[in-house]
Design a protein around this motif. Sequence first.
Motif, short mmCIF file in Angstrom:
data_model
loop_
_atom_site.label_atom_id
_atom_site.label_comp_id
_atom_site.label_asym_id
_atom_site.label_seq_id
_atom_site.Cartn_x
_atom_site.Cartn_y
_atom_site.Cartn_z
N SER A 153 78.52 74.94 24.53
CA SER A 153 78.46 76.37 24.24
C SER A 153 79.50 76.78 23.19
O SER A 153 79.21 77.58 22.29
N HIS A 154 80.70 76.21 23.30
CA HIS A 154 81.75 76.56 22.34
C HIS A 154 81.39 76.05 20.95
O HIS A 154 81.58 76.76 19.94
N PHE A 155 80.86 74.84 20.89
CA PHE A 155 80.46 74.28 19.60
C PHE A 155 79.38 75.14 18.95
O PHE A 155 79.46 75.46 17.76
N GLN A 156 78.35 75.51 19.70
CA GLN A 156 77.26 76.31 19.13
C GLN A 156 77.76 77.66 18.64
O GLN A 156 77.31 78.16 17.60
N MET A 157 78.69 78.24 19.37
CA MET A 157 79.25 79.53 18.96
C MET A 157 80.04 79.40 17.66
O MET A 157 79.86 80.19 16.72
N LEU A 158 80.89 78.36 17.56
CA LEU A 158 81.70 78.17 16.36
C LEU A 158 80.83 77.84 15.15
O LEU A 158 81.05 78.37 14.05
N TYR A 159 79.85 76.98 15.34
CA TYR A 159 78.98 76.58 14.23
C TYR A 159 78.20 77.78 13.70
O TYR A 159 78.11 77.99 12.49
N SER A 160 77.64 78.55 14.59
CA SER A 160 76.85 79.73 14.20
C SER A 160 77.72 80.75 13.48
O SER A 160 77.30 81.38 12.50
N LYS A 161 78.95 80.92 13.95
CA LYS A 161 79.85 81.88 13.33
C LYS A 161 80.28 81.40 11.95
O LYS A 161 80.41 82.19 11.01
N ALA A 162 80.47 80.09 11.80
CA ALA A 162 80.94 79.54 10.52
C ALA A 162 79.86 79.59 9.45
O ALA A 162 80.14 79.89 8.28
N PHE A 163 78.60 79.30 9.83
CA PHE A 163 77.55 79.14 8.82
C PHE A 163 76.41 80.14 8.93
O PHE A 163 75.48 80.13 8.11
N GLY A 164 76.45 81.00 9.94
CA GLY A 164 75.41 82.01 10.07
C GLY A 164 74.07 81.46 10.50
O GLY A 164 73.03 82.11 10.31
N ILE A 165 74.06 80.27 11.10
CA ILE A 165 72.82 79.65 11.56
C ILE A 165 73.14 78.73 12.73
O ILE A 165 74.16 78.02 12.69
N PRO A 166 72.33 78.72 13.79
CA PRO A 166 72.58 77.81 14.91
C PRO A 166 72.47 76.36 14.45
O PRO A 166 71.68 76.04 13.55
N PRO A 167 73.23 75.45 15.04
CA PRO A 167 73.21 74.05 14.60
C PRO A 167 71.84 73.40 14.67
O PRO A 167 71.48 72.62 13.79
N VAL A 168 71.06 73.69 15.71
CA VAL A 168 69.72 73.09 15.83
C VAL A 168 68.85 73.52 14.66
O VAL A 168 68.13 72.70 14.07
N ASN A 169 68.89 74.80 14.31
CA ASN A 169 68.11 75.29 13.17
C ASN A 169 68.57 74.67 11.86
O ASN A 169 67.77 74.39 10.97
N ASP A 170 69.88 74.44 11.75
CA ASP A 170 70.41 73.84 10.53
C ASP A 170 69.95 72.39 10.39
O ASP A 170 69.67 71.92 9.28
N VAL A 171 69.88 71.67 11.50
CA VAL A 171 69.37 70.30 11.48
C VAL A 171 67.92 70.30 10.98
O VAL A 171 67.52 69.48 10.15
N ILE A 172 67.12 71.25 11.47
CA ILE A 172 65.73 71.36 11.04
C ILE A 172 65.66 71.65 9.54
O ILE A 172 64.88 71.04 8.82
N HIS A 173 66.48 72.56 9.06
CA HIS A 173 66.49 72.90 7.64
C HIS A 173 66.85 71.68 6.79
O HIS A 173 66.28 71.47 5.71
N SER A 174 67.83 70.89 7.25
CA SER A 174 68.21 69.70 6.49
C SER A 174 67.07 68.71 6.42
O SER A 174 66.83 68.08 5.39
#
Length: 263
Positions: free
Chosen positions: A189-210
């Motif tokens: 939960s902490h990781f997902q919160m930090l990642y989303s705050k840093a890049f404006g996108i949830p990590p799972v969605n960012d993996v899909i985009h990559s």
Amino acid sequence: MIMYEIVRYGYRYEHPLGFTIDRPYGTTDYLFVLFRSNVEIFLPQGAVYTEHPSVIIYDKNTKQLYSGNRTPMVADWMHFDTEQSDFLKKLGLEFNTVYFPENTVELSEMIGILQQNEMCRGEYSREISDYLVSCILLMLAQNIRSPQKTYINTSKLQELHCLREEIYSNPQKNWNIEMLSQKMFLSRSHFQMLYSKAFGIPPVNDVIHSRIRYAKYLLSTTPEITVEQTASLCGYNSSIHLIRQFKKVTGKTPLQYKKEFGH
């Protein structure tokens, strides 16, 4: 289109701990530096210690002093020149100012492409370099003008940027929240919160985009590649999974996208 002359360049250039650039009178060209690591940048108004990726564009004949005296220095950079001295004003950018772009992945990749283009020197290399430098400056301006997100006041921010670069460089890996959070030594939960705050996108969605970005590259540049092969190279267990996500992101199926390039 503004014309630029690329003088020198470096991509993911690494300097040892304690390395310092000290040019009292600067250089006779402009210098763009994307610091990928923590550095100290010394300006007339005082020293700036960066805790996350930063960019500075030095004017001609201006003192250049920066150091990696706390961590080894890693940077992308380019010395360049142009006859249009007001090229930054239209973008709202200033010389000798430290910027902290929201997203440095694309900026870094563009400098890598610029290096490849300069090394190959094809028929249209000059024109390509002009476009690439313009794109780099436009992307920087767009990054700092976008609505500002709250920066993470923690040492984890640099690690997050490195992790994101790893995701985009290796879309075929079986990335998941458990793996990513463990790499950062954080709870899910902490990781997902930090990642989303840093890049404006949830990590799972960012993996899909990559993955979709890499799939688009493969489909547009490799005529003989199949959807099944593309899926495997992008980290999907089946072509069905790729087709579903590809259409959701692009509005087209992989085959429809591929046909647009005459494949």
